[in-house]
Design a protein around this motif. Structure first.
Motif, PDB file in Angstrom:
ATOM      1  N   UNK A  76       0.829  -1.204   0.000  1.00  0.00           N
ATOM      2  CA  UNK A  76       0.000   0.000   0.000  1.00  0.00           C
ATOM      3  C   UNK A  76       0.863   1.253   0.000  1.00  0.00           C
ATOM      4  N   UNK A  77       0.231   2.360  -0.374  1.00  0.00           N
ATOM      5  CA  UNK A  77       0.909   3.655  -0.336  1.00  0.00           C
ATOM      6  C   UNK A  77       1.012   4.098   1.124  1.00  0.00           C
ATOM      7  N   UNK A  78       2.249   4.319   1.619  1.00  0.00           N
ATOM      8  CA  UNK A  78       2.385   4.759   3.011  1.00  0.00           C
ATOM      9  C   UNK A  78       3.005   6.149   3.116  1.00  0.00           C
ATOM     10  N   UNK A  79       3.479   6.699   2.004  1.00  0.00           N
ATOM     11  CA  UNK A  79       3.995   8.065   2.050  1.00  0.00           C
ATOM     12  C   UNK A  79       3.855   8.680   0.669  1.00  0.00           C
ATOM     13  N   UNK A  80       3.601   9.983   0.666  1.00  0.00           N
ATOM     14  CA  UNK A  80       3.414  10.692  -0.597  1.00  0.00           C
ATOM     15  C   UNK A  80       4.120  12.029  -0.532  1.00  0.00           C
ATOM     16  N   UNK A  81       4.770  12.395  -1.623  1.00  0.00           N
ATOM     17  CA  UNK A  81       5.335  13.744  -1.679  1.00  0.00           C
ATOM     18  C   UNK A  81       4.186  14.727  -1.876  1.00  0.00           C
ATOM     19  N   UNK A  82       4.484  16.010  -1.718  1.00  0.00           N
ATOM     20  CA  UNK A  82       3.436  17.033  -1.879  1.00  0.00           C
ATOM     21  C   UNK A  82       2.782  16.900  -3.248  1.00  0.00           C
ATOM     22  N   UNK A  83       3.582  16.613  -4.286  1.00  0.00           N
ATOM     23  CA  UNK A  83       3.039  16.509  -5.645  1.00  0.00           C
ATOM     24  C   UNK A  83       2.076  15.329  -5.763  1.00  0.00           C
ATOM     25  N   UNK A  84       2.430  14.217  -5.078  1.00  0.00           N
ATOM     26  CA  UNK A  84       1.570  13.033  -5.126  1.00  0.00           C
ATOM     27  C   UNK A  84       0.267  13.296  -4.386  1.00  0.00           C
ATOM     28  N   UNK A  85       0.369  14.049  -3.282  1.00  0.00           N
ATOM     29  CA  UNK A  85      -0.855  14.414  -2.552  1.00  0.00           C
ATOM     30  C   UNK A  85      -1.747  15.257  -3.460  1.00  0.00           C
ATOM     31  N   UNK A  86      -1.121  16.204  -4.180  1.00  0.00           N
ATOM     32  CA  UNK A  86      -1.891  17.096  -5.040  1.00  0.00           C
ATOM     33  C   UNK A  86      -2.584  16.308  -6.154  1.00  0.00           C
ATOM     34  N   UNK A  87      -1.968  15.229  -6.605  1.00  0.00           N
ATOM     35  CA  UNK A  87      -2.592  14.394  -7.632  1.00  0.00           C
ATOM     36  C   UNK A  87      -3.802  13.646  -7.092  1.00  0.00           C
ATOM     37  N   UNK A  88      -3.883  13.547  -5.769  1.00  0.00           N
ATOM     38  CA  UNK A  88      -5.013  12.844  -5.164  1.00  0.00           C
ATOM     39  C   UNK A  88      -4.734  11.364  -4.927  1.00  0.00           C
ATOM     40  N   UNK A  89      -3.453  10.965  -4.901  1.00  0.00           N
ATOM     41  CA  UNK A  89      -3.132   9.573  -4.554  1.00  0.00           C
ATOM     42  C   UNK A  89      -3.538   9.373  -3.091  1.00  0.00           C
ATOM     43  N   UNK A  90      -4.472   8.432  -2.803  1.00  0.00           N
ATOM     44  CA  UNK A  90      -4.921   8.315  -1.410  1.00  0.00           C
ATOM     45  C   UNK A  90      -3.899   7.598  -0.541  1.00  0.00           C
ATOM     46  N   UNK A  91      -3.791   8.065   0.710  1.00  0.00           N
ATOM     47  CA  UNK A  91      -2.935   7.395   1.688  1.00  0.00           C
ATOM     48  C   UNK A  91      -3.510   6.009   1.963  1.00  0.00           C
ATOM     49  N   UNK A  92      -2.647   5.020   2.012  1.00  0.00           N
ATOM     50  CA  UNK A  92      -3.104   3.672   2.360  1.00  0.00           C
ATOM     51  C   UNK A  92      -3.700   2.901   1.194  1.00  0.00           C
ATOM     52  N   UNK A  93      -3.732   3.518   0.013  1.00  0.00           N
ATOM     53  CA  UNK A  93      -4.338   2.820  -1.128  1.00  0.00           C
ATOM     54  C   UNK A  93      -3.499   1.613  -1.531  1.00  0.00           C
ATOM     55  N   UNK A  94      -4.137   0.481  -1.820  1.00  0.00           N
ATOM     56  CA  UNK A  94      -3.371  -0.665  -2.323  1.00  0.00           C
ATOM     57  C   UNK A  94      -2.732  -0.304  -3.659  1.00  0.00           C
ATOM     58  N   UNK A  95      -1.508  -0.748  -3.835  1.00  0.00           N
ATOM     59  CA  UNK A  95      -0.743  -0.352  -5.018  1.00  0.00           C
ATOM     60  C   UNK A  95      -1.463  -0.712  -6.310  1.00  0.00           C
ATOM     61  N   UNK A  96      -2.048  -1.929  -6.348  1.00  0.00           N
ATOM     62  CA  UNK A  96      -2.663  -2.372  -7.617  1.00  0.00           C
ATOM     63  C   UNK A  96      -3.844  -1.484  -8.019  1.00  0.00           C
ATOM     64  N   UNK A  97      -4.473  -0.858  -7.012  1.00  0.00           N
ATOM     65  CA  UNK A  97      -5.629  -0.008  -7.323  1.00  0.00           C
ATOM     66  C   UNK A  97      -5.228   1.328  -7.925  1.00  0.00           C
ATOM     67  N   UNK A  98      -4.015   1.792  -7.593  1.00  0.00           N
ATOM     68  CA  UNK A  98      -3.605   3.109  -8.101  1.00  0.00           C
ATOM     69  C   UNK A  98      -2.509   2.988  -9.157  1.00  0.00           C
TER      70      UNK A  98
END
Ligand SMILES: [Mg+2]
Length: 467
Positions: A76-98
């Motif tokens: 799962x996604x456990x950390x995001x840079x500011x740019x990734x947050x701005x893209x709307x990548x959700x925290x905790x999302x399973x990798x295969x879903x995003x």
């Protein structure tokens, strides 16, 4: 920071050359600042998007490009840079879903690298300690700093210095929040990131901001120490903001949220009342730590304490169905003492995520030996597990199969389950690892005057004699 005792003293290298920019703080206006009880202000330093920032440190080409870090086995996604947050990548999302989204936006994806994060964390903390007299590591990417009167006179300048020095010496961006209590400093830190006008340093003290207005803008669930369930309960009662919690009836708060909630409320009112034994456990980690009943000088009792705390934390992880990727070991002398002071934390990355007590104790003790120094009187030790993830969802590592340890691991898991079952039935510590030592040892919390545990310990049942 493995130098001799004198290197633990503050360097006091806090010079005007580093306090860039004009500040209109109370100090620079020449006003006296009223310090809260205890005579300190608190600063909370927090690394921005820590894991993502660590990955970017050695890859300058990733500047401006979105970065995400995945949990072990790339789950799962456990950390995001500011740019990734701005893209709307959700925290905790399973990798295969995003996965498609990450590809479409050219996001740089990393597996988690706790050895790197742990080491950079220590470099950040050591750098902070060159500016201020004391750094209390709170989690892998956060530290509380008590600002004594001299530094509290202009906390924004101190915050900027901390930020600049960590950026220059380590290369990790940090934010600094300042307040009369740890809870307010934590809140200030949150606010420092919300508006770029603050330059990642925010001073939340009555002298500088309208506390009513600021606290009214903070959701009650965002207050440090208010858990999800408490937040729901409070909202149900119409207490929606930090300000409303601050102004609620303290008796009611104490009844509904126990002394923990009451402390939070006091802290929101600017009354420091958390000791470092009752700080809320950092998110996504499990901690076991205690001040000793009697201070210790030698390695052996420290080994027992660290083994005991590790066993407790790991048992808790198992009870929650989690495995840990990293262990942090912390030892320190008393905070207020005339004797030489020492306060050190180290992080050990486990070869693979586990909730095996024996294995974790071994690694924790290696960490302890790394930081133990002779010649100090130790008052406290602590163990924190992080990089936690569900045990069930974990795919077996190929390495497990290669070295034939698969069966061994299954046996160890059954052993741990048996240990938990016995300790659940007969009380914590009924079966212990040898490394934990004697439960009556002097370092254990002193409770010489404790009444018998009449209802929860077989050996302390009330005895009745019939003649
Ligand atoms: Mg952070």
């Amino acid at each position: 920071m493995h130098g001799p005792p004198e290197s633990q003293e503050p360097c006091g290298t806090f010079g005007p050359d580093e306090t860039t920019g004009a500040t209109s703080t109370a100090a620079s206006r020449g006003e006296a600042r009223r310090l809260p009880r205890g005579g300190v202000l608190w600063a909370l330093v927090d690394c921005n998007n820590f894991y993502a920032s660590c990955e970017r440190l050695f890859r300058p080409d990733l500047k401006g490009r979105p970065v995400v870090v995945l949990s072990n086995n790339d789950g799962c996604v456990i950390a995001r840079s500011a740019e990734a947050k701005a893209l709307g990548v959700p925290m905790g999302a399973p990798e295969f879903k995003v996965r498609d989204m990450l590809r479409a936006h050219d996001v740089a994806v990393f597996s988690s690298n706790y050895a790197l994060y742990g080491d950079l964390s220590q470099r950040v903390m050591r750098t902070l300690a060159t500016v201020v007299p004391r750094v209390e590591v709170y989690s892998i990417d956060e530290a509380f700093i008590p600002l004594p009167a001299a530094l509290a006179a202009d906390p924004v300048a101190v915050g900027r210095t901390l930020r600049q020095r960590v950026a220059q010496w380590v290369g990790i961006p940090v934010s600094v929040g300042v307040g009369p209590t740890r809870t307010l400093a934590k809140l200030a830190n949150r606010l420092s990131k919300q508006d770029s006008a603050y330059g990642n340093v925010f001073d939340l003290t009555p002298e500088t901001v309208d506390m009513d207005r600021v606290l009214a803008s903070v959701d009650v669930g965002d207050v440090w120490g208010v858990g999800r369930r408490s937040a729901e309960m409070l909202r149900g009662r119409g207490i929606l903001t930090a300000r409303a919690l601050r102004d609620a009836d303290p008796l009611w708060v104490r009844q509904r949220m126990t002394v923990t909630g009451w402390r939070t409320q006091q802290e929101l009112r600017g009354m420091p009342c958390l000791t470092d034994d009752d700080l809320p456990v950092p998110r996504r980690s499990i901690r076991s730590s205690r001040s000793f009943g009697q201070m210790v000088r030698t390695l052996e009792p420290l080994r027992e304490a660290v083994a005991t705390f590790t066993a407790r934390a790991v048992a808790k992880a198992r009870a929650e169905g989690l495995v840990a990727s990293c262990i942090e070991v912390h030892i320190r002398t008393p905070r207020h003492t005339e004797r030489p002071r020492y306060d050190e934390t180290t992080t050990i990355t486990l070869p693979c995520p586990t909730a095996d007590t024996g294995l974790c104790i071994r690694h924790a003790l290696t960490g302890l030996e790394r930081i133990f120094r002779e010649g100090y009187l130790y008052a406290k030790a602590g163990v924190t597990l992080f990089g936690l993830e569900p045990a069930a969802g974990r795919q077996g590592s190929l390495l497990d199969l290669l070295d034939g340890s698969h069966e061994h691991k299954a046996r160890r898991e059954r052993l741990m389950a048996a240990l938990d079952a016995v300790n659940l039935r007969h009380g914590r510590g009924s079966i212990r690892h040898g490394a934990e030592g004697d439960p009556g040892a002097a370092w254990h919390m002193s409770q010489k005057y404790r009444s018998p545990r009449y209802t929860t310990a077989w050996e302390e049942l009330p005895e009745v004699l019939c003649r």
